[in-house]
Enzyme design. Structure first.
Site, PDB file in Angstrom:
ATOM      1  N   ARG A  30       0.829  -1.211   0.000  1.00  0.00           N
ATOM      2  CA  ARG A  30       0.000   0.000   0.000  1.00  0.00           C
ATOM      3  C   ARG A  30       0.859   1.256   0.000  1.00  0.00           C
ATOM      4  NH1 ARG A  30      -2.660  -4.353   1.887  1.00  0.00           N
ATOM      5  NH2 ARG A  30      -4.946  -4.343   1.947  1.00  0.00           N
ATOM      6  N   GLY A  99      -1.143 -11.527  -5.685  1.00  0.00           N
ATOM      7  CA  GLY A  99      -2.556 -11.169  -5.823  1.00  0.00           C
ATOM      8  C   GLY A  99      -2.809  -9.749  -5.344  1.00  0.00           C
ATOM      9  N   ASP A 322      -4.392 -15.673   6.542  1.00  0.00           N
ATOM     10  CA  ASP A 322      -2.987 -15.953   6.196  1.00  0.00           C
ATOM     11  C   ASP A 322      -2.264 -16.771   7.266  1.00  0.00           C
ATOM     12  OD1 ASP A 322      -3.317 -14.615   3.832  1.00  0.00           O
ATOM     13  OD2 ASP A 322      -2.325 -12.775   4.492  1.00  0.00           O
TER      14      ASP A 322
END
Ligand code: S3P
Length: 436
Positions: A30, A99, A322
């Protein structure tokens, strides 16, 4: 003997020491994207060392963003923001195995006046993209795909704001729509069914954007106004909690273990693992809590203890998505075992993680029941060393390196190099922390 793609892990007595983790993968992605579209420069210290975050940086470069690595031990990247003026890439944007890169960057390129082709490796090319194609098309982008899978051809342009109720809980989809919303006309609203990691919301504010957030049922709703300008930040990215999970679970396997993890990400939307491990019996204390650019960071002290079993379901399955691989890998060593439900998303990660977990656990002699949306793994089992297949998936390779510490005999991890996707130094650090 070890070679780059096969690593042998020997049984251990406990894990001890201090581990400094590379920057969080989710936040690094990000920050690379936001600093690239911001005005002014950003200095990102402790940027993730993983290949996935390098893919994001390479894509930003292909979009005309200038950045450089600063010499030194802290993996610092200096990014010169493009102030929103990205340039048309002259070749496909290669997202590698990532992804996050493909889904989140799609939101940004959808708002640009040019066409981008987004490609990925074999694993990424199998992953579902309809979940971002739907909302981005509704906003006005023209996207061609291979039946909802990569490569994606995104003809960007002027977008209009939408009101989007996400059918799946996915932070990547939420982020994609919010990033596109930044370039859209009007106010975009995204509602998620369950609370997912909120790093995009936190980072957007750190880069100067305004957004509104509120709880909505078990999830949340976020609104962002288009046309806002971002400004660069200087930040130290906190240690990756999902990488820490492997060492936390390794410590959990041995009552004599003691670990310290300084400067670790403690964002509440990511830290559910700590609650679960404490419920399971691990002693964890947190000191030096501080907030850096809206993200909670702290220093963790961990002591191993006898491990109880647990159930992971509902909102926890999304919050721990995760970390489930490594939790499942230690499940046979718990007293009561583990049941994992509502985790069908595991089937569309870097590998089908339900299949990979069940197959490798069985390979080590464990009893395990594979279900459509999870696994049931009885406790009190003893495992033997075996040949493990990582399925090319970083979290599977690392999860079974942890299980191997409690197995009888040596374990060979095939495809161990995939750990470099998120944590290139993993096997080296594990070896340093392990006492035999
Ligand atoms: C991520 C979100 C999750 C997670 C992935 C990173 C992110 O994916 O599994 O590793 O940084 O937003 P989904 O959004 O597909 O659940």
């Amino acid at each position: 003997m070890n070679n780059p793609s096969e690593i042998t892990v020997r049984p251990a007595r406990h894990v001890r020491g201090t581990v400094q983790l590379p920057g969080d993968k989710s936040i690094s992605h990000r920050y690379a994207m936001l600093s690239g579209i911001a005005e002014g420069s950003s200095r990102l210290e402790n940027y993730s060392t993983g290949a996935d975050c390098a893919s994001t940086l390479a894509c930003m470069r292909a979009l005309g963003v200038k950045w450089s690595r600063i010499e030194g031990p802290s993996n610092t990247i200096e990014v010169h923001g493009s102030a929103g003026s990205l340039v048309a890439p002259s070749a496909p944007l290669d997202c590698g195995n990532s992804g996050s890169t493909m889904r989140m960057l799609s939101g940004i390129v959808a708002g640009q006046p040019f066409t981008s082709e987004m490609v990925g490796d074999e694993s990424l090319s199998r992953r579902p993209m309809q979940r971002i194609i739907g909302p981005l098309s509704e906003m006005g982008a023209h996207i061609a795909s291979q039946d909802g899978k990569p490569p994606l051809n995104i003809k960007g342009g002027s977008l209009k704001a939408i009101d989007y109720k996400m059918p799946v809980a996915s932070a990547q989809v939420k982020s994609c729509v919010l990033l596109a919303g930044l370039f859209a006309k009007g106010e975009t609203r995204v509602e998620e069914p369950l609370r997912t990691r909120d790093h995009t919301e936190v980072a957007l504010r750190a880069f100067g954007a305004e957004l509104n957030r509120k709880a909505a049922g078990a999830g949340s709703e976020v609104r962002i106004r288009g046309g806002q300008r971002l400004r660069g930040v200087d930040a130290r990215i906190p240690g990756d909690l999902s990488s820490a999970a492997f060492f936390l679970c390794a410590a959990a396997l041995f009552p004599g273990s003691q670990l310290t993890i300084p400067h670790l990400l403690m964002n509440p939307t990511r830290a559910r693992l700590l609650d679960i491990l404490m419920q399971m019996g691990l002693h964890i204390s947190v000191t030096q809590m501080e907030e850096i650019h809206g993200e909670l960071v702290g220093s963790l002290q961990i002591e191993g203890a006898a491990l109880h079993g647990t159930t992971i379901a509902g909102a926890d399955a999304a919050a721990l998505i995760d970390e489930i691989p490594v939790l499942a890998a230690i499940a046979p060593f718990t007293e009561q075992g583990m049941e994992i439900r509502d985790a069908k998303e595991l089937r569309v990660k870097e590998s089908d993680r339900i299949v990979a977990l069940a197959a490798n656990l069985r390979q080590m002699g464990a009893e395990v029941e594979e279900r459509d949306d999870g696994l049931k793994i009885p406790g009190g089992q003893s495992l033997h060393g075996a040949q493990i297949d990582s399925h090319g998936d970083h979290r599977i390779a690392m999860a079974f390196a942890v299980a191997a510490l409690r197995a009888k005999g040596d374990t060979q991890i095939r495809g161990a190099e995939s750990a470099a996707i998120s944590y290139p130094a993993f096997f080296h650090t594990l070896e340093e922390l392990t006492e035999r």
